[in-house]
Design a protein around this motif. Structure first.
Motif, PDB file in Angstrom:
ATOM      1  N   GLY A  18      -1.029   2.119  -2.938  1.00  0.00           N
ATOM      2  CA  GLY A  18      -2.331   2.194  -2.297  1.00  0.00           C
ATOM      3  C   GLY A  18      -3.113   0.897  -2.371  1.00  0.00           C
ATOM      4  O   GLY A  18      -2.595  -0.177  -2.717  1.00  0.00           O
ATOM      5  N   ALA A  19      -4.404   0.999  -2.056  1.00  0.00           N
ATOM      6  CA  ALA A  19      -5.275  -0.179  -2.061  1.00  0.00           C
ATOM      7  C   ALA A  19      -5.334  -0.862  -3.428  1.00  0.00           C
ATOM      8  O   ALA A  19      -5.371  -2.100  -3.486  1.00  0.00           O
ATOM      9  N   LEU A  68      -4.593  -0.052   6.654  1.00  0.00           N
ATOM     10  CA  LEU A  68      -4.108   0.138   5.287  1.00  0.00           C
ATOM     11  C   LEU A  68      -3.787   1.603   5.024  1.00  0.00           C
ATOM     12  O   LEU A  68      -2.768   1.920   4.402  1.00  0.00           O
ATOM     13  N   ARG A  69      -4.641   2.514   5.496  1.00  0.00           N
ATOM     14  CA  ARG A  69      -4.403   3.942   5.248  1.00  0.00           C
ATOM     15  C   ARG A  69      -3.135   4.424   5.944  1.00  0.00           C
ATOM     16  O   ARG A  69      -2.410   5.275   5.405  1.00  0.00           O
ATOM     17  N   ALA A 122       0.820  -1.207   0.000  1.00  0.00           N
ATOM     18  CA  ALA A 122       0.000   0.000   0.000  1.00  0.00           C
ATOM     19  C   ALA A 122       0.853   1.255   0.000  1.00  0.00           C
ATOM     20  O   ALA A 122       0.436   2.291  -0.523  1.00  0.00           O
ATOM     21  N   ALA A 123       2.055   1.182   0.565  1.00  0.00           N
ATOM     22  CA  ALA A 123       2.938   2.338   0.576  1.00  0.00           C
ATOM     23  C   ALA A 123       3.438   2.695  -0.820  1.00  0.00           C
ATOM     24  O   ALA A 123       3.888   3.819  -1.057  1.00  0.00           O
ATOM     25  N   ASP A 135     -10.412   6.027  -1.288  1.00  0.00           N
ATOM     26  CA  ASP A 135      -9.011   6.421  -1.437  1.00  0.00           C
ATOM     27  C   ASP A 135      -8.820   7.930  -1.432  1.00  0.00           C
ATOM     28  O   ASP A 135      -7.993   8.470  -0.697  1.00  0.00           O
ATOM     29  N   ARG A 155      -6.625  10.540   1.028  1.00  0.00           N
ATOM     30  CA  ARG A 155      -5.426  11.136   0.437  1.00  0.00           C
ATOM     31  C   ARG A 155      -5.504  12.656   0.423  1.00  0.00           C
ATOM     32  O   ARG A 155      -4.495  13.334   0.641  1.00  0.00           O
ATOM     33  N   GLU A 202      -0.396   3.182   3.733  1.00  0.00           N
ATOM     34  CA  GLU A 202      -0.463   3.841   2.431  1.00  0.00           C
ATOM     35  C   GLU A 202       0.185   5.213   2.465  1.00  0.00           C
ATOM     36  O   GLU A 202       0.910   5.596   1.532  1.00  0.00           O
ATOM     37  N   HIS A 203      -0.051   5.957   3.530  1.00  0.00           N
ATOM     38  CA  HIS A 203       0.430   7.340   3.585  1.00  0.00           C
ATOM     39  C   HIS A 203       1.546   7.547   4.607  1.00  0.00           C
ATOM     40  O   HIS A 203       1.987   8.681   4.800  1.00  0.00           O
ATOM     41  N   ALA A 210       2.940   6.083  -2.727  1.00  0.00           N
ATOM     42  CA  ALA A 210       1.498   5.985  -2.978  1.00  0.00           C
ATOM     43  C   ALA A 210       0.825   7.349  -2.867  1.00  0.00           C
ATOM     44  O   ALA A 210      -0.056   7.681  -3.669  1.00  0.00           O
ATOM     45  N   THR A 211       1.229   8.132  -1.888  1.00  0.00           N
ATOM     46  CA  THR A 211       0.651   9.473  -1.732  1.00  0.00           C
ATOM     47  C   THR A 211       0.970  10.329  -2.941  1.00  0.00           C
ATOM     48  O   THR A 211       0.107  11.055  -3.453  1.00  0.00           O
TER      49      THR A 211
END
Length: 565
Positions: free
Chosen positions: A176-177, A479-480, A172-173, A442, A446, A483-484, A531-532
């Protein structure tokens, strides 16, 4: 909807597998149901994440080489087996009809996936190593559609949200999803590639005398000097089974190579989550609005007493959950005074989840508002939920919906969406506030990070659901965070609440239907993950390739005669 089994006279042997026949329906239909159940068990509260690729593989095999309507049929069976139990918490207090309609709607998207899988079968047959990639692309494309339609979509049950304890979560990093979903489905595609080749090889061996070399399962003649089970040539035959199986393990293991930070790199802050609980679970929880507000005020005042006694750390921020004040504190002086009492006593700003009246008659807003000690509500730091839930927080096409069920009138006032990301500045802390189901979308999350959020905050109310729904939501928070690259927290009225590190680990998780206060020191973070920075580009690229695969399969179908299945 499903096709019938082709039967053959005992005197006439069935055609070779390479002729393009699907699995027998008596095998494929149960397989589709088992696929849905395997996917279900991958999600919280069960958490058997390795079963997600298995479920993907079973559906891919069941739909392979079928007619489009038959592919849709097996996909629908998988969808019902997955979504009916996964979303069972939606019927706890609203009756069966909303649950049934929502489950069938979501199953319809897996029916589309089944049809798409059947459609691209010629591409998979033409190059077996294309099958895993096709499987991954189609899953991403299906989720991209389901996450947005109708009325803004409903992303619950994305493959990525089943991987909260999996090495694949770390992907996810990077993307993302959508990238996590692609990796899960790619792994499933590798499994079905290996299993399909093993099955066809064994079946061909059973249909061929031991001293006769059978045709290769892709329609080519075997190398001389061996049959399907012995000799040097059989070793080459089993390579297409072993290679994708090993590749599937390698894909999962590769997630461990993605570096993640265990904590933020910025300034330390102390944050308190107040889970005040409600008098009773159910839709009538807000009939006890004053009691719910009092629960959160009293728990915060108790925390202040512990701070004064030196048994607890002084928080820099206190987070209350969604619906902690369903009495509009901006218009009700008593409610406002009680929140001010809590903020003044704890000597820290409180992020309050409140229902605010207006802007028009019959309209309300689901908001997070910062309440400062001494000065009260900070109107410059107010976030209004951008993605209200259709048929729960507002009713689209109300007159038409009422013809289906008068339950829609339980939603008396429509929630009005906000227009700006949930970037809330609480002194030295910049929060990324999202409310309840918004954590599944998402772009909503973000937007707070690109707006400067250093800490992700999910305010939620699970009083109308159960612990399974709460744990599914916490998996999304995990996950978030990955991801960020942000520390995150989930604050619920009844649980589960807790803190999540940037590497996805959960700390201080609370029980369900309990009153608890948890305090933790966090380090903020300002950096951006890949991902961001990429945003929606990975999903766009993968979904675009899925469309290209569908077009390519159409071109190939025109060029060759496809045996009906």
């Amino acid at each position: 909807m499903l096709d019938r089994d082709e039967t053959h006279s005992p005197a006439v042997p069935p055609p070779p597998v390479a002729a393009g026949r699907p699995l027998p329906l008596k095998v494929a239909a149960p397989m589709a149901v088992v696929a849905g159940l395997a996917l279900l068990l991958a999600f919280p509260p069960y958490g058997m994440w390795p079963l997600a690729p298995v479920g993907v593989a079973l559906l891919a095999a069941a739909a392979h080489r079928r007619r489009l309507r038959a592919g849709a049929g097996v996909g629908f069976l998988t969808g019902v087996a997955l979504f009916a139990p996964l979303l069972s918490w939606t019927n706890l207090h609203t009756g069966y009809l909303p649950w049934v309609l929502l489950s069938l709607l979501q199953a319809g998207y897996l029916a589309l996936l089944g049809a798409a899988t059947a459609w691209v079968s010629p591409l998979a047959d033409r190059g077996r190593w294309a099958w895993p990639a096709l499987t991954g692309l189609l899953w991403v494309g299906q989720e991209a559609l389901r996450d947005r339609t109708p009325f803004g979509g409903f992303p619950w049950g994305r493959l990525a949200f089943s991987q909260d304890d999996s090495p694949l979560l770390r992907l996810a990093a990077l993307g993302g999803a959508p990238l996590v979903t692609f990796a899960v489905a790619l792994t499933g595609g590798l499994l079905v590639t290996a299993a399909w080749h093993a099955w066809t090889t064994l079946r061909a061996a059973r249909q061929t005398p031991a001293d006769t070399a059978p045709a290769d399962t892709d329609g080519r003649d075997p190398a001389p000097g061996g049959n399907a089970l012995t000799g040097a040539a059989p070793a080459r035959r089993w390579a297409p089974v072993i290679a994708p199986a090993v590749a599937a393990v390698a894909v999962v293991a590769a997630g461990l190579l993605v570096p993640l930070a265990a904590a933020g790199s910025g300034a330390p802050v102390t944050v308190a989550i107040v889970q005040g609980n409600v008098p009773r679970l159910g839709l009538d929880f807000n009939a006890q609005r004053q009691a719910v507000l009092n629960n959160h005020v009293d728990a915060t005042i108790e925390l202040a007493a512990q701070v004064a006694a030196g048994t607890q750390r002084q928080p820099d921020l206190v987070v209350w959950p969604e619906n902690s004040s369903d009495i509009d504190p901006l218009r009700n002086p008593t409610a406002g005074a009680r929140i001010s009492q809590a903020a003044d006593t704890i000597r820290a700003p409180i992020l309050v989840g409140a229902v605010l009246l207006g802007p028009g008659p019959g309209q309300v807003r689901n908001a997070g508002i910062l309440w400062q000690p001494d000065t009260g509500a900070d109107m410059s730091q107010l976030y209004t939920k951008r993605h209200p839930v259709p048929f729960a927080e507002y009713v689209p096409l109300r007159d038409i919906a009422r013809m289906v069920s008068d339950k829609v009138d339980l939603v008396r006032n429509d929630f009005v969406p906000g227009s700006t990301p949930g970037v809330v500045r609480a002194g030295p802390i910049v929060l990324g506030d999202v409310i309840c189901f918004e954590v599944a979308y998402d772009e909503v999350v973000r937007d707070t990070v690109t707006g400067g959020a250093q800490l992700l905050v999910v305010q939620t109310n699970n009083a109308t659901f159960d612990v399974a729904e709460a744990r599914q939501q916490l998996a999304m928070v995990r996950l978030r965070a990955v991801e960020h690259g942000r520390p995150a927290l989930m604050a619920s009225t009844v649980g589960v609440s807790g803190f999540v590190a940037p590497d996805g680990r959960v700390s201080d998780a609370t029980g369900f239907n309990t009153r608890e206060v948890v305090v933790r020191e966090l380090r903020l973070h300002d950096g951006r993950t890949l991902a961001t920075r990429l945003g929606w580009w990975p999903e766009l690229a993968l979904a675009g390739l899925a469309v290209a695969a569908l077009v390519g399969a159409g071109v190939l179908r025109r060029r060759q005669r496809v045996v009906p299945g």
